[in-house]
Design a protein around this motif. Structure first.
Motif, PDB file in Angstrom:
ATOM      1  N   ILE A  55       0.838  -1.201   0.000  1.00 29.43           N
ATOM      2  CA  ILE A  55       0.000   0.000   0.000  1.00 29.43           C
ATOM      3  C   ILE A  55       0.873   1.251   0.000  1.00 29.43           C
ATOM      4  O   ILE A  55       0.591   2.226  -0.703  1.00 29.43           O
ATOM      5  N   LYS A  68       2.061   2.134  -3.418  1.00 29.13           N
ATOM      6  CA  LYS A  68       1.022   2.775  -4.222  1.00 29.13           C
ATOM      7  C   LYS A  68       0.906   4.257  -3.861  1.00 29.13           C
ATOM      8  O   LYS A  68       0.746   5.111  -4.740  1.00 29.13           O
ATOM      9  N   GLU A  90      -0.702   6.367  -6.852  1.00 30.58           N
ATOM     10  CA  GLU A  90      -1.748   5.523  -7.413  1.00 30.58           C
ATOM     11  C   GLU A  90      -2.985   5.579  -6.521  1.00 30.58           C
ATOM     12  O   GLU A  90      -2.884   5.737  -5.302  1.00 30.58           O
ATOM     13  N   ASP A  91      -4.148   5.446  -7.129  1.00 34.34           N
ATOM     14  CA  ASP A  91      -5.391   5.446  -6.360  1.00 34.34           C
ATOM     15  C   ASP A  91      -5.493   4.168  -5.534  1.00 34.34           C
ATOM     16  O   ASP A  91      -5.176   3.069  -6.014  1.00 34.34           O
ATOM     17  N   LEU A  92      -5.926   4.324  -4.294  1.00 37.35           N
ATOM     18  CA  LEU A  92      -6.140   3.169  -3.433  1.00 37.35           C
ATOM     19  C   LEU A  92      -7.553   2.643  -3.620  1.00 37.35           C
ATOM     20  O   LEU A  92      -8.485   3.398  -3.904  1.00 37.35           O
ATOM     21  N   THR A  93      -7.709   1.351  -3.447  1.00 38.96           N
ATOM     22  CA  THR A  93      -9.037   0.757  -3.520  1.00 38.96           C
ATOM     23  C   THR A  93      -9.813   1.098  -2.251  1.00 38.96           C
ATOM     24  O   THR A  93      -9.238   1.536  -1.239  1.00 38.96           O
ATOM     25  N   CYS A  94     -11.110   0.875  -2.289  1.00 34.68           N
ATOM     26  CA  CYS A  94     -11.935   1.119  -1.101  1.00 34.68           C
ATOM     27  C   CYS A  94     -11.481   0.248   0.062  1.00 34.68           C
ATOM     28  O   CYS A  94     -11.451   0.695   1.213  1.00 34.68           O
ATOM     29  N   ASP A  95     -11.114  -1.000  -0.235  1.00 34.65           N
ATOM     30  CA  ASP A  95     -10.651  -1.904   0.821  1.00 34.65           C
ATOM     31  C   ASP A  95      -9.343  -1.405   1.432  1.00 34.65           C
ATOM     32  O   ASP A  95      -9.141  -1.496   2.654  1.00 34.65           O
ATOM     33  N   GLU A  96      -8.452  -0.877   0.595  1.00 37.78           N
ATOM     34  CA  GLU A  96      -7.175  -0.365   1.106  1.00 37.78           C
ATOM     35  C   GLU A  96      -7.392   0.873   1.973  1.00 37.78           C
ATOM     36  O   GLU A  96      -6.737   1.039   3.010  1.00 37.78           O
ATOM     37  N   LYS A  97      -8.314   1.734   1.562  1.00 41.49           N
ATOM     38  CA  LYS A  97      -8.620   2.916   2.373  1.00 41.49           C
ATOM     39  C   LYS A  97      -9.224   2.514   3.713  1.00 41.49           C
ATOM     40  O   LYS A  97      -8.903   3.095   4.753  1.00 41.49           O
TER      41      LYS A  97
END
Length: 246
Positions: free
Chosen positions: A118, A121, A126-133
């Motif tokens: 993460i 990224k 890079e944009d983080l996914t909803c799960d990563e956020k």
């Protein structure tokens, strides 16, 4: 060294750390006590600082695992030869703590356990996914003290991004000044803790640097809230030691 690992998140609790931070010394630092200089290490971060927005709304402070890593980091930002180096430790590991309560550091491990993916990224914008956020928000709810991550300036070096509550757990061992652009006596040092168990020298925080590379003392420091409160905790720590020896 005792280490506690969170069962689900890349968070550890431990103690007995040394941290280093370098700044390019400026003339405006003359006359400021070590206490004032250290407080200036906690600030609202610039947007281009690494991981500055990982937890929004935080004041931050950047440290490193060694003087070499700290110097490499400040040089990366274009610093010259006049450097001020802070050497800090987690106060809870001292034989005589001066910050209450004495606690271990809660560190986000950004090097192991997969969280570095993460961070890469974030580094690459890079944009983080909803799960990563959501994962980052879970980390934030655990109230970590700092984030450990790899240095880009020194191979093998580790950097630490301290959040405000973690910064409050730090105490100083020494502050060293080196004015590389000057000949003759161009170094000075202030001691704030001694021996391997970090016995505090609270009066050290009241010293200040004066031209050129000299150390003087502000005797009004012992009247400050910081000194009075740390002194209270120091006396409390001594009392606990005496009780254990009875």
């Amino acid at each position: 060294m005792d280490i506690w690992k969170h069962q689900e998140l890349p968070i550890i609790e431990s103690h007995d750390f040394n941290f280093f931070r370098c700044l390019e010394f400026q003339d405006i630092y003359y006359g400021k006590t070590v206490s004032e200089l250290h407080r200036g290490n906690l600030r609202v971060s610039r947007k281009d600082n690494r991981y500055s927005n990982i937890f929004p709304g935080q004041k931050l402070s950047y440290w490193a695992d060694s003087p070499q890593t700290a110097r490499a980091e400040v040089k990366k930002w274009g610093a010259g030869n006049n450097l001020l180096t802070f050497w800090a430790y987690d106060d809870g590991s001292s034989f005589i703590p001066t910050v209450y309560p004495a606690e271990y550091l809660r560190i986000i491990d950004g090097i192991n356990f997969g969280f570095d993916i993460i961070l890469k990224k974030i580094d690459n914008h890079e944009d983080l996914t909803c799960d990563e956020k959501e994962f980052i928000d879970r980390l934030g709810r655990e109230k970590p003290d700092c984030l450990a991550y790899r240095s880009e300036a020194k191979k093998g070096g580790i950097c630490f991004l301290f959040f405000e509550q973690g910064f409050r757990k730090l105490s100083l061992r020494e502050v060293a000044l080196r004015l590389g652009d000057y000949k003759g006596k161009n170094t000075a040092k202030v001691i704030c803790a001694i021996t391997s168990d970090f016995s505090p020298v609270l009066e050290g925080y009241g010293h200040y640097f004066s031209p050129i590379a000299r150390v003087k003392y502000n005797d009004k420091y012992i009247e400050t809230d910081e000194y009075i409160l740390r002194k209270q905790v120091e006396e409390y720590s001594h009392e606990k030691i005496r009780e254990r020896m009875r």
